[in-house]
Enzyme design. Structure first.
Site, mmCIF file in Angstrom:
data_model
loop_
_atom_site.group_PDB
_atom_site.id
_atom_site.type_symbol
_atom_site.label_atom_id
_atom_site.label_comp_id
_atom_site.label_asym_id
_atom_site.label_seq_id
_atom_site.Cartn_x
_atom_site.Cartn_y
_atom_site.Cartn_z
ATOM 1 N N THR A 146 -3.526 -4.638 1.746
ATOM 2 C CA THR A 146 -4.027 -5.918 1.241
ATOM 3 C C THR A 146 -5.476 -6.119 1.657
ATOM 4 O OG1 THR A 146 -1.875 -6.959 1.168
ATOM 5 C CG2 THR A 146 -3.726 -8.428 1.532
ATOM 6 N N HIS B 272 8.006 -3.783 -3.301
ATOM 7 C CA HIS B 272 7.777 -4.175 -1.894
ATOM 8 C C HIS B 272 9.026 -4.869 -1.357
ATOM 9 C CE1 HIS B 272 5.886 -5.063 1.772
ATOM 10 N NE2 HIS B 272 4.706 -5.490 1.356
ATOM 11 N N ASN C 89 8.461 -5.539 5.271
ATOM 12 C CA ASN C 89 7.512 -6.385 6.015
ATOM 13 C C ASN C 89 7.791 -7.886 5.985
ATOM 14 O OD1 ASN C 89 6.350 -3.942 6.441
ATOM 15 N ND2 ASN C 89 4.476 -4.297 5.260
ATOM 16 N N TYR D 28 8.859 -9.862 3.581
ATOM 17 C CA TYR D 28 8.618 -10.613 2.344
ATOM 18 C C TYR D 28 9.927 -10.818 1.570
ATOM 19 C CZ TYR D 28 3.814 -9.904 3.767
ATOM 20 O OH TYR D 28 2.644 -9.907 4.496
ATOM 21 N N ASN E 209 7.033 -11.166 10.689
ATOM 22 C CA ASN E 209 7.620 -12.352 10.048
ATOM 23 C C ASN E 209 9.147 -12.286 9.963
ATOM 24 O OD1 ASN E 209 5.277 -13.880 9.506
ATOM 25 N ND2 ASN E 209 4.831 -12.648 7.699
HETATM 26 C C1 FNR Z 1 -1.308 -3.384 5.656
HETATM 27 N N1 FNR Z 1 -0.004 -2.969 5.339
HETATM 28 C C2 FNR Z 1 0.547 -3.316 4.126
HETATM 29 N N2 FNR Z 1 1.799 -2.917 3.778
HETATM 30 C C3 FNR Z 1 2.300 -3.166 2.556
HETATM 31 O O1 FNR Z 1 3.429 -2.762 2.256
HETATM 32 N N3 FNR Z 1 1.557 -3.842 1.638
HETATM 33 C C4 FNR Z 1 0.319 -4.316 1.905
HETATM 34 O O2 FNR Z 1 -0.327 -4.895 1.040
HETATM 35 C C5 FNR Z 1 -0.202 -4.082 3.209
HETATM 36 N N4 FNR Z 1 -1.417 -4.555 3.566
HETATM 37 C C6 FNR Z 1 -2.003 -4.204 4.750
HETATM 38 C C7 FNR Z 1 -3.298 -4.615 5.048
HETATM 39 C C8 FNR Z 1 -3.913 -4.198 6.204
HETATM 40 C C9 FNR Z 1 -5.293 -4.631 6.481
HETATM 41 C C10 FNR Z 1 -3.221 -3.374 7.104
HETATM 42 C C11 FNR Z 1 -3.894 -2.863 8.343
HETATM 43 C C12 FNR Z 1 -1.939 -2.985 6.836
HETATM 44 C C13 FNR Z 1 0.692 -1.982 6.192
HETATM 45 C C14 FNR Z 1 0.228 -0.545 5.850
HETATM 46 O O3 FNR Z 1 0.678 -0.152 4.570
HETATM 47 C C15 FNR Z 1 0.732 0.500 6.871
HETATM 48 O O4 FNR Z 1 2.128 0.489 6.919
HETATM 49 C C16 FNR Z 1 0.183 0.245 8.268
HETATM 50 O O5 FNR Z 1 -1.206 0.006 8.233
HETATM 51 C C17 FNR Z 1 0.470 1.417 9.216
HETATM 52 O O6 FNR Z 1 -0.206 2.574 8.817
HETATM 53 P P1 FNR Z 1 -1.549 3.074 9.579
HETATM 54 O O7 FNR Z 1 -2.598 2.048 9.329
HETATM 55 O O8 FNR Z 1 -1.211 3.172 11.037
HETATM 56 O O9 FNR Z 1 -1.855 4.411 8.974
HETATM 57 C C1 8K6 Z 2 -5.527 -12.484 4.859
HETATM 58 C C2 8K6 Z 2 -4.571 -11.732 5.591
HETATM 59 C C3 8K6 Z 2 -4.388 -10.290 5.237
HETATM 60 C C4 8K6 Z 2 -2.982 -10.108 4.902
HETATM 61 C C5 8K6 Z 2 -2.387 -8.809 5.173
HETATM 62 C C6 8K6 Z 2 -1.044 -8.795 4.590
HETATM 63 C C7 8K6 Z 2 -0.152 -7.745 5.026
HETATM 64 C C8 8K6 Z 2 -0.584 -7.202 6.282
HETATM 65 C C9 8K6 Z 2 0.423 -6.706 7.165
HETATM 66 C C10 8K6 Z 2 -0.166 -6.933 8.507
HETATM 67 C C11 8K6 Z 2 0.792 -6.640 9.531
HETATM 68 C C12 8K6 Z 2 0.439 -7.153 10.871
HETATM 69 C C13 8K6 Z 2 1.247 -6.371 11.799
HETATM 70 C C14 8K6 Z 2 1.664 -6.974 13.023
HETATM 71 C C15 8K6 Z 2 2.324 -5.916 13.815
HETATM 72 C C16 8K6 Z 2 3.228 -6.447 14.832
HETATM 73 C C17 8K6 Z 2 3.898 -5.338 15.544
HETATM 74 C C18 8K6 Z 2 4.893 -5.813 16.527
#
Ligand code: FNR
Ligand code: 8K6
Length: 346
Positions: free
Chosen positions: A26, A173, A176, A178, A233
């Site tokens: 994202t 998706h 995570n 959702y 979440n």
């Molecule tokens: C994510 N991740 C994520 N996962 C997903 O299913 N849909 C999404 O849109 C996103 N967006 C997203 C944004 C940002 C900024 C981060 C850092 C992560 C999770 C991502 O797909 C992945 O599972 C994790 O980043 C772990 O992999 P890496 O970064 O350790 O290679």
């Molecule tokens: C504006 C916000 C950007 C939104 C990103 C959406 C999906 C990102 C997933 C981020 C995950 C954060 C991970 C927290 C890890 C906790 C591990 C215990």
């Protein structure tokens, strides 16, 4: 690390040129109508040497939005915007799936017309929308059976729109924390109808989405991401294990393009899964599996050679290095990821 650069056939229709996927990321950079921009097309096309790009999560309809400027796949302008992206990726020899998203109880009406937030049950998440600190998450409404049927239809419509937009397939998706994941964990699913309480019931809606999309665009172009280990979440409970056992057994009978784990760090141990999320899924699902979460090319190559999964998705390193594949191939040093890189699409 040669195994990373082998071709890999997902099925008879799709062969990847290497085993490295760009993870869905994202970026909150679509325009105010949630239309992908030319900058997004440039950003993705620079990464077309990945075996497969999975798009940033893309909302199937307005009330699925939980963050600012996340792209959509429900309006003609959004389809056209994505066409520019997929054409640029294809021109550079890449392949791309769209990740189809509804945030469920993580949505916020600030982003859309209406005041309802839908989830499995009326159980909210604590806290505030990231980067939008004044917005507190609200208590959702438990989706009615009609809501659920409409959601299935809207997922299918978005999948059809993705194909029209030139994507090679879709990743649903289901991870995570959702919407679909909210049906799969007891923390968020307290229903007492045919969508709650038992494993069979709790997988019903996610599987309905999988089957309806598969019927429309084919299993060969349909993939799914899941988080058996709750980490974002969501609180995991020991009872969740049976739900995912049941889900994996059901998925085993289907022929999805791949199953992808949703996790940030695959060294996390989940007691109720008996270890890492990837080991748990591997032990209960024999088809193509994508591992992810803190892997380097080296550790991913080893994991693949040890048969822990078949393909790896790389997230943050791909944000920091548009030429990740080339650097890894040449053994060049990678630029380390830092959060301030999220401010700009490079
Ligand atoms: C994510 N991740 C994520 N996962 C997903 O299913 N849909 C999404 O849109 C996103 N967006 C997203 C944004 C940002 C900024 C981060 C850092 C992560 C999770 C991502 O797909 C992945 O599972 C994790 O980043 C772990 O992999 P890496 O970064 O350790 O290679
Ligand atoms: C504006 C916000 C950007 C939104 C990103 C959406 C999906 C990102 C997933 C981020 C995950 C954060 C991970 C927290 C890890 C906790 C591990 C215990």
């Amino acid at each position: 690390m040669e195994n990373l650069f082998e071709t890999f056939s997902l099925n008879d229709t799709i062969t990847l040129k290497n085993r490295i996927l760009m993870a869905p990321l994202t970026r909150c950079m679509a325009d105010d109508n949630l239309v992908p921009t030319q900058q997004m097309a440039d950003y993705y096309s620079r990464r077309a040497d990945a075996g497969l790009i999975i798009s940033e999560a893309t909302i199937i309809r307005p009330d699925g939005q939980g963050y600012p400027n996340t792209p959509g796949l429900f309006s003609p302008e959004q389809i056209k915007g994505w066409q520019v992206v997929t054409q640029a990726v294809h021109k550079n020899g890449g392949k791309m799936f769209a990740q189809l998203w509804h945030t469920g109880r993580v949505a916020h009406p600030y982003f859309y017309d209406g005041d309802e937030v839908l989830s499995a049950s009326a159980v909210g998440v604590e806290g505030n929308v990231p980067r939008m600190r004044e917005l507190r998450y609200q208590t959702p409404k438990a989706a009615t059976k009609t809501d659920i049927q409409n959601l299935v239809n809207d997922f299918v419509k978005a999948a059809e729109n993705a194909i029209e937009a030139g994507f090679d397939g879709v990743e649903i998706h289901g991870a995570n924390g959702y919407l679909l994941d909210q049906f799969l964990h007891h923390d968020s699913n307290k229903r007492n109808d045919e969508y709650g309480q038992t494993p069979e019931n709790m997988v019903r809606f996610p599987l309905a989405v999988v089957d309806a999309i598969t019927d429309k665009i084919g299993a060969d172009r349909t993939a799914l991401r899941i988080s058996p280990g709750a980490y974002f979440n969501m609180a995991g409970t020991a009872e969740d294990r049976d739900v995912f056992d049941h889900l994996l057994a059901a998925l085993e009978k289907r022929d999805l393009a791949f199953l992808h784990i949703g996790i940030f760090d695959d060294t996390m141990i989940f007691d109720y899964l008996g270890g890492q999320a990837s080991s748990y899924v591997r032990a209960n699902y024999s088809k193509t599996l994508v591992g992810v979460g803190g892997y380097s090319a080296e550790t991913a190559s080893t994991a693949i050679s040890e048969d822990k999964f078949d393909l790896v998705a790389i997230g943050r390193p791909f944000i920091a290095n548009h030429n990740y594949i080339e650097k890894v191939k040449k053994g060049e040093a990678l630029t380390p990821y830092s959060e301030d890189m999220l401010a700009e699409l490079v």
